[in-house]
Design an enzyme around this catalytic site. Structure first.
Site, PDB file in Angstrom:
ATOM      1  CB  THR A  12       9.827  -0.191   1.779  1.00 19.11           C
ATOM      2  OG1 THR A  12      10.588  -0.339   2.968  1.00 19.11           O
ATOM      3  CG2 THR A  12      10.754  -0.175   0.578  1.00 19.11           C
ATOM      4  CD  GLU A 130       0.772  -7.992 -11.849  1.00 20.94           C
ATOM      5  OE1 GLU A 130      -0.153  -8.138 -12.646  1.00 20.94           O
ATOM      6  OE2 GLU A 130       1.681  -8.842 -11.702  1.00 20.94           O
ATOM      7  CE  LYS A 206       7.486 -12.864  -3.516  1.00 20.38           C
ATOM      8  NZ  LYS A 206       8.877 -12.434  -3.399  1.00 20.38           N
TER       9      LYS A 206
HETATM   10  P1  NDP Z   1       7.528  -2.022   5.517  1.00 19.61           P
HETATM   11  O1  NDP Z   1       7.787  -2.787   6.764  1.00 19.61           O
HETATM   12  O2  NDP Z   1       8.594  -1.153   4.971  1.00 19.61           O
HETATM   13  O3  NDP Z   1       6.223  -1.129   5.673  1.00 19.61           O
HETATM   14  C1  NDP Z   1       5.084  -1.523   6.361  1.00 19.61           C
HETATM   15  C2  NDP Z   1       4.619  -0.336   7.135  1.00 19.61           C
HETATM   16  O4  NDP Z   1       3.343  -0.612   7.687  1.00 19.61           O
HETATM   17  C3  NDP Z   1       5.553   0.009   8.302  1.00 19.61           C
HETATM   18  O5  NDP Z   1       5.757   1.376   8.347  1.00 19.61           O
HETATM   19  C4  NDP Z   1       4.782  -0.509   9.490  1.00 19.61           C
HETATM   20  O6  NDP Z   1       5.086   0.177  10.688  1.00 19.61           O
HETATM   21  C5  NDP Z   1       3.385  -0.211   9.059  1.00 19.61           C
HETATM   22  N1  NDP Z   1       2.399  -0.954   9.823  1.00 19.61           N
HETATM   23  C6  NDP Z   1       2.413  -2.250  10.179  1.00 19.61           C
HETATM   24  N2  NDP Z   1       1.327  -2.543  10.900  1.00 19.61           N
HETATM   25  C7  NDP Z   1       0.622  -1.401  11.006  1.00 19.61           C
HETATM   26  C8  NDP Z   1      -0.600  -1.064  11.648  1.00 19.61           C
HETATM   27  N3  NDP Z   1      -1.288  -1.956  12.340  1.00 19.61           N
HETATM   28  N4  NDP Z   1      -1.050   0.208  11.543  1.00 19.61           N
HETATM   29  C9  NDP Z   1      -0.347   1.134  10.864  1.00 19.61           C
HETATM   30  N5  NDP Z   1       0.823   0.884  10.235  1.00 19.61           N
HETATM   31  C10 NDP Z   1       1.301  -0.382  10.318  1.00 19.61           C
HETATM   32  O7  NDP Z   1       7.052  -3.102   4.438  1.00 19.61           O
HETATM   33  P2  NDP Z   1       7.134  -2.976   2.852  1.00 19.61           P
HETATM   34  O8  NDP Z   1       6.685  -1.652   2.426  1.00 19.61           O
HETATM   35  O9  NDP Z   1       8.436  -3.490   2.398  1.00 19.61           O
HETATM   36  O10 NDP Z   1       6.066  -4.095   2.448  1.00 19.61           O
HETATM   37  C11 NDP Z   1       4.686  -3.847   2.431  1.00 19.61           C
HETATM   38  C12 NDP Z   1       3.997  -5.045   1.806  1.00 19.61           C
HETATM   39  O11 NDP Z   1       4.464  -5.181   0.474  1.00 19.61           O
HETATM   40  C13 NDP Z   1       4.292  -6.370   2.488  1.00 19.61           C
HETATM   41  O12 NDP Z   1       3.154  -7.193   2.398  1.00 19.61           O
HETATM   42  C14 NDP Z   1       5.414  -6.966   1.649  1.00 19.61           C
HETATM   43  O13 NDP Z   1       5.456  -8.372   1.695  1.00 19.61           O
HETATM   44  C15 NDP Z   1       4.977  -6.495   0.277  1.00 19.61           C
HETATM   45  N6  NDP Z   1       6.036  -6.429  -0.707  1.00 19.61           N
HETATM   46  C16 NDP Z   1       7.185  -5.737  -0.432  1.00 19.61           C
HETATM   47  C17 NDP Z   1       8.167  -5.621  -1.387  1.00 19.61           C
HETATM   48  C18 NDP Z   1       9.420  -4.881  -1.129  1.00 19.61           C
HETATM   49  O14 NDP Z   1      10.279  -4.866  -2.013  1.00 19.61           O
HETATM   50  N7  NDP Z   1       9.589  -4.245   0.005  1.00 19.61           N
HETATM   51  C19 NDP Z   1       7.999  -6.241  -2.708  1.00 19.61           C
HETATM   52  C20 NDP Z   1       6.737  -6.924  -2.907  1.00 19.61           C
HETATM   53  C21 NDP Z   1       5.806  -7.004  -1.928  1.00 19.61           C
HETATM   54  P3  NDP Z   1       6.252  -0.399  11.652  1.00 19.61           P
HETATM   55  O15 NDP Z   1       7.524  -0.142  10.925  1.00 19.61           O
HETATM   56  O16 NDP Z   1       6.054   0.393  12.872  1.00 19.61           O
HETATM   57  O17 NDP Z   1       5.997  -1.856  11.829  1.00 19.61           O
HETATM   58  N1  HSE Z   2      11.086  -9.812   0.365  1.00 15.46           N
HETATM   59  C1  HSE Z   2      10.627 -10.054  -0.974  1.00 15.46           C
HETATM   60  C2  HSE Z   2      11.803 -10.416  -1.863  1.00 15.46           C
HETATM   61  C3  HSE Z   2       9.943  -8.827  -1.492  1.00 15.46           C
HETATM   62  O1  HSE Z   2      12.939 -10.205  -1.436  1.00 15.46           O
HETATM   63  O2  HSE Z   2      11.589 -10.913  -2.948  1.00 15.46           O
HETATM   64  C4  HSE Z   2       9.241  -9.063  -2.787  1.00 15.46           C
HETATM   65  O3  HSE Z   2       8.151  -9.894  -2.634  1.00 15.46           O
END
Ligand code: NDP
Ligand code: HSE
Length: 428
Positions: A12, A130, A206
């Site tokens: 995402t 951040e 957080k």
């Molecule tokens: P997602 O699950 O959408 O994306 C993570 C991606 O990383 C997936 O495609 C996953 O694949 C892949 N992945 C996991 N492990 C591996 C690996 N070993 N090698 C290669 N690819 C891998 O997560 P988000 O994008 O939502 O979140 C990413 C980070 O950002 C997290 O730490 C989250 O807490 C943080 N975050 C997210 C927010 C949000 O609104 N979504 C807001 C603030 C922070 P697979 O799907 O196959 O597991």
């Molecule tokens: N899963 C978290 C939330 C993403 O819903 O606030 C942002 O850290």
């Protein structure tokens, strides 16, 4: 020369970066002092790589971290996979390979951040995060920079977008818990395992991170007590409305005379408090300080573009520092010895919901328990009894956490009373 970045994970948040780089090319290049180029993207396997290529992404996808670590042209590694392992090992390896690191991984920072920060400092490399707190709100850098001359006394935050979105939809639009959770997942707000969102764990991560920036203190995650939204019942929501409050999951950090108190708890917020209007996926961080006074930072706490914007801010900052030869400064330089508050010094108003049999004299017995524990009541209300059971709700005057623990212990020991819920109440 472009600054080359490698993305670890393309979910995402990561897949929101190309949009910003493309839309804001000139502005970013001016601020960063260089072009920013996504040089490599680590994905899980060839099937994912093929799927992304079919969707039109033409990045250099790799399936082994070594291809990134061994690439001397890559300056910044951006970890957006989430969870602890392999994220932790990959970040440590990236630092050891001389790469600067950006992440949004609050789980990792709250649980292992100290070790990683120390390594980055020792190696004079940047480790910025951040996006880890409140998604799109630029709160960490604001606390680290703009509050330098101020002294913060309390921070209150609606810090989890998923649970706030769910509560809003359930209360205002009558959605079921499952419907609300499914929608939060579909919108990309929820963690891959949403337990952390609904149980207050994500908000507690957080709070632990905010503590470094607001108070200069590194908290052990276990020092942040947490309780999530799953314990809130429709009856609690109705009572809150009747009494002029809204219930939200609130993270708090507060200075007391013995140290800081940190926690996450469902909280009754007076309807006229600025935090009461923070709805849906919105987050807010409400800061009380001796200089500015009261300030609130508000914005989307989750979601692809808001979070990617915070990640990009870190990438641009590192690029600029590389250009200006100022790289190696810590994200946050405010550090003092960690001191935790004594339970006697942590004080709040509380909401207590207690069930008892609908008999004469029960309320009198209950108020005597409160009185014996020196807890004075601000409001008492009794719901209509159902099946011979009555529900008594009280809002206390300010009590210490120690008094509250003793009181709830006494209630649980007393025959005929069952404590259903205890939440904080904002107020004096
Ligand atoms: P997602 O699950 O959408 O994306 C993570 C991606 O990383 C997936 O495609 C996953 O694949 C892949 N992945 C996991 N492990 C591996 C690996 N070993 N090698 C290669 N690819 C891998 O997560 P988000 O994008 O939502 O979140 C990413 C980070 O950002 C997290 O730490 C989250 O807490 C943080 N975050 C997210 C927010 C949000 O609104 N979504 C807001 C603030 C922070 P697979 O799907 O196959 O597991
Ligand atoms: N899963 C978290 C939330 C993403 O819903 O606030 C942002 O850290």
């Amino acid at each position: 020369m472009a600054v080359k970045i490698a993305l670890l994970g393309f979910g995402t948040v990561a897949s929101g970066l190309p949009f910003l780089i493309k839309e804001n090319t000139n502005k970013i290049e001016k601020a960063a002092g260089s072009k920013i180029e996504i040089a490599k993207v680590l994905v899980r396997n060839n099937a994912e790589k093929q799927g992304l290529e079919e969707k039109g992404y033409d990045y250099h996808f790799v399936t082994s971290i070594e291809e990134i670590l061994e690439d001397s042209e890559i300056d910044i590694v951006v970890e957006l996979m989430g969870r602890i392992e392999p994220a932790k090992s990959f970040i440590i390896s990236a630092l050891n390979a001389g790469k600067h690191v950006v992440t949004a991984n609050k789980d990792l920072i709250a649980l292992h951040g100290k070790e990683i920060r120390e390594l980055a400092e020792q190696l004079h490399l940047a480790f910025y995060y951040e996006a880890a707190v409140a998604g799109g709100i630029p709160i960490l850098r604001t606390l680290a920079n703009s509050f330098t001359s101020d002294k913060i006394t309390r921070v209150l935050g609606v810090l989890n977008g998923t649970s706030n979105f769910m509560m809003t939809k359930m209360v205002e639009e009558g959605w079921s818990y499952e419907e609300a959770l499914n929608k939060a997942q579909a919108l990309g707000y929820a963690e891959s395992d949403p337990t952390n969102d609904v149980e207050g764990i994500d908000a507690a991560y957080k709070v632990a991170i905010l503590s470094q920036f607001a108070f200069g203190m590194t908290l052990d995650f276990n020092d942040v007590k947490h309780q999530g939204i799953s314990s809130i019942t429709p009856e609690d929501v109705l009572i809150a409305q009747k009494l002029g409050y809204v219930i939200k999951l609130v993270g708090s950090l507060e200075e007391t005379k013995s140290g800081i108190a940190a926690g996450v708890m469902p909280t009754f917020i007076p309807q006229d408090h600025p935090l009461a209007s923070v709805s849906g996926v919105m987050n807010a961080v409400f800061v009380e300080s001796i200089g500015i006074g009261e300030s609130m930072f508000y914005g989307p706490g989750a979601g692809q573009k808001p979070t990617a914007t915070s990640v990009m801010a870190d990438i641009i900052r590192i690029s600029r520092r590389l250009k200006d030869n100022t790289i190696g400064k810590a994200f946050n330089e405010f550090k003092v010895e960690t001191k935790l508050a004594d339970k006697k010094d942590i004080s709040s108003l509380y909401y207590l919901a207690i069930e008892t049999s609908d008999e004469k004299g029960q309320l009198l017995r209950l108020t005597k328990i409160f009185n014996d524990q020196d807890v004075s009541l601000r409001q008492v209300l009794q719901d209509k009894a159902k099946d011979g059971r009555a529900r008594v709700v009280t809002i206390t005057h300010a009590v210490s956490e120690k008094q509250l623990d003793d009181l709830t212990q006494k209630i649980s020991e007393e025959e005929g009373f069952q404590l259903l819920n205890r939440f904080k109440v904002l107020g004096d």
